[in-house]
Design a protein around this motif. Structure first.
Motif, PDB file in Angstrom:
ATOM      1  N   THR A 285       0.854  -1.186   0.000  1.00  0.00           N
ATOM      2  CA  THR A 285       0.000   0.000   0.000  1.00  0.00           C
ATOM      3  C   THR A 285       0.888   1.233   0.000  1.00  0.00           C
ATOM      4  O   THR A 285       2.102   1.144   0.224  1.00  0.00           O
ATOM      5  CB  THR A 285      -0.907   0.027   1.242  1.00  0.00           C
ATOM      6  N   SER A 286       0.286   2.389  -0.217  1.00  0.00           N
ATOM      7  CA  SER A 286       1.071   3.629  -0.225  1.00  0.00           C
ATOM      8  C   SER A 286       1.754   3.845   1.123  1.00  0.00           C
ATOM      9  O   SER A 286       2.910   4.283   1.180  1.00  0.00           O
ATOM     10  CB  SER A 286       0.177   4.820  -0.578  1.00  0.00           C
ATOM     11  N   ASP A 287       1.040   3.523   2.219  1.00  0.00           N
ATOM     12  CA  ASP A 287       1.636   3.683   3.547  1.00  0.00           C
ATOM     13  C   ASP A 287       2.782   2.692   3.763  1.00  0.00           C
ATOM     14  O   ASP A 287       3.831   3.049   4.311  1.00  0.00           O
ATOM     15  CB  ASP A 287       0.578   3.488   4.640  1.00  0.00           C
ATOM     16  N   GLU A 288       2.583   1.441   3.351  1.00  0.00           N
ATOM     17  CA  GLU A 288       3.627   0.425   3.518  1.00  0.00           C
ATOM     18  C   GLU A 288       4.874   0.793   2.732  1.00  0.00           C
ATOM     19  O   GLU A 288       5.994   0.614   3.206  1.00  0.00           O
ATOM     20  CB  GLU A 288       3.100  -0.935   3.077  1.00  0.00           C
ATOM     21  N   ASP A 291       6.480   3.808   4.574  1.00  0.00           N
ATOM     22  CA  ASP A 291       6.977   3.480   5.913  1.00  0.00           C
ATOM     23  C   ASP A 291       8.113   2.466   5.872  1.00  0.00           C
ATOM     24  O   ASP A 291       9.106   2.600   6.586  1.00  0.00           O
ATOM     25  CB  ASP A 291       5.841   2.933   6.782  1.00  0.00           C
TER      26      ASP A 291
END
Length: 479
Positions: A285-288, A291
């Motif tokens: 995902t964009s967050d993964e 991060d």
């Protein structure tokens, strides 16, 4: 176009400058010793002759090196080779590049919606200082990391090609080059080189810009298909050799589309007799992505500053500061004492104490060693790393380097009570070992390179396992 002597001279400069930046590697040490001894003029003179001629005076001396895969158990298929043949192979790759580029000078495989990097960077028109920089792995890897950083905030697919170099068979490569460039004498010379050196797949020579370049020429058909596909699906591809990130430019997370993309890429690779490494393929995902793959700058010994994934940096700091690294040393010491070389349990312990959600253990260990984060430990903990030295048997390539660096640091600060006692214990173990095995050889090799190959007795022990390796060392490095 550059004439043959100038191309050979360019290959000489690339190989020598790269090799001078790597201190503890048999191939690069051999390259420096022989190339500096002969000098550029003599090497160019030798390599101007056809391989069939100069090979009568110089054997290729191909030797398998002592290198493990990341499972700590399986030896990797990496070879050492006579430095003259290393340079000649580099020249052949550069000559092919000149044909590929036609009137251009800089080798960039990037296309619309695709940013592609390989080990080093080749420009056919460069100053000595530019060659010195371009010959290094770090520069292109930094650019790759900077390109990735531009797309933090987007969902991506992380993709890796399984057993990449070994999967590129020589016959397939030669056929692809003939289709790409048309029949060429230089392709015939490359084929002769592979056959003469008894190479069936693209060779993994240490830090070889030639193999990296040829691997990207092999992917030319794949890249043409991906250029059309990425444009059609609004994607952006970022690749370093075979490590790929596919970015969703519209910012949308769509599992169905991700699986469709993976199936298409898998088919494109299958057409080139390559396969995805499913264990390293991830839908992020964009967050993964932001991060887990954010980058920080890290100062590593023996290299210039380069980008490290943020989680690797943070994990290295965490396990040093919370005592987990010294706990790992204690547990490996106990494991070796009770069960010997239990590599399955070693992997479990490293996964538990070092890894980031089961991955990147080697990156974290390298970060600890070469950024010298271990210096943050208390002196008593550093002494444990020296006194409980048998942990190095589990992972000789990395832990022998750690052991010697820590021991030398303790000597420097006056914290070694009985000078050389622990170093003697490691050597004593190696000398008294009745059945000198492959893992013992790895420890001995790592020790020798950290100590400038000063122990001929150890070389004799290694000779029991790999006599050709010792012959290579004595022929090209020992003075």
């Amino acid at each position: 176009m550059l004439n043959r002597p100038k191309l050979i001279g360019l290959a000489y400069d690339y190989v020598l400058f790269m090799s001078q930046s790597k201190k503890y590697n048999a191939q690069t040490l051999a390259n420096v010793c022989l190339l500096e001894k002969l000098g550029k003029k003599e090497v160019v003179k030798i390599l101007q002759r056809p391989l069939s001629v100069f090979s009568k005076d110089h054997h290729y001396d191909k030797v398998r090196d002592f290198v493990y895969k990341s499972d700590y158990f399986t030896p990797r298929n990496i070879y050492l080779i006579n430095p003259l043949f290393y340079v000649y192979y580099t020249y052949l790759a550069f000559a092919l590049v000149e044909l590929f580029l036609k009137d251009a000078y800089d080798l960039d495989f990037s296309k619309e919606n695709m940013k592609i990097f390989y080990s080093g960077f080749l420009s056919l028109e460069s100053s000595k200082e530019e060659i010195r920089e371009n010959s290094k792995f770090n520069k292109s890897y930094n650019l790759f990391q900077e390109e990735r950083k531009k797309y933090f905030g987007n969902p991506v697919l992380k993709i890796d090609i399984q057993d990449f170099f070994n999967s590129i068979k020589v016959n397939n490569l030669i056929n692809k080059l003939n289709r790409l460039l048309g029949p060429q004498e230089i392709i015939d010379q490359l084929e002769y080189f592979f056959n003469y050196c008894k190479l069936e797949s693209l060779p993994q020579f240490h830090y070889s810009i030639a193999s990296s370049i040829l691997s990207q020429l092999y992917l030319n058909d794949f890249d043409s298909k991906m250029a059309v596909f990425t444009r059609k699906e609004n994607l952006h591809l970022i690749r370093f050799v075979d490590d790929m990130f596919i970015v969703h430019l519209d910012g949308r997370e769509d599992r169905n589309k991700d699986n469709y993309i993976l199936n298409e890429i898998s088919y494109f690779l299958w057409q080139d007799e390559l396969v995805l490494n499913t264990s390293k393929t991830k839908i992020l995902t964009s967050d993964e992505y932001a991060d887990n793959y954010e980058l920080v700058e890290s100062e590593y010994e023996e290299t210039s500053s380069f980008f490290s994934e943020r989680l690797v940096e943070e994990r290295a700091e965490q396990i040093i500061d919370n005592g987990e690294f010294t706990l790992l040393i204690d547990e490996l010491y106990k494991l070796e004492k009770s069960d010997g070389m239990d590599l399955k349990e070693y992997k479990n312990l490293v996964t538990k104490h070092i890894s980031i959600e089961g991955e990147d253990s080697n990156k974290v260990i390298n970060n600890i060693i070469f950024s010298r984060k271990w210096q943050r430990l208390e002196v008593d903990d550093l002494k444990k790393i020296v006194h409980k030295w048998k942990y190095i048997l589990f992972n000789p390539n990395q832990f022998t380097v750690l052991y010697i660096m820590v021991y030398q640091y303790l000597e420097e600060i006056g914290a070694v009570e009985e000078k050389d006692v622990q170093t003697y214990e490691v050597l004593d173990y190696l000398f008294k070992s009745k059945g000198f095995n492959f893992r013992d050889s790895l420890v001995a090799v790592s020790y020798l390179f950290q100590n400038n190959l000063r122990n001929q007795e150890l070389l004799d022990k290694i000779k029991e396992i790999n006599p050709n390796y010792v012959e290579f060392i004595r022929t090209y490095i020992s003075r």
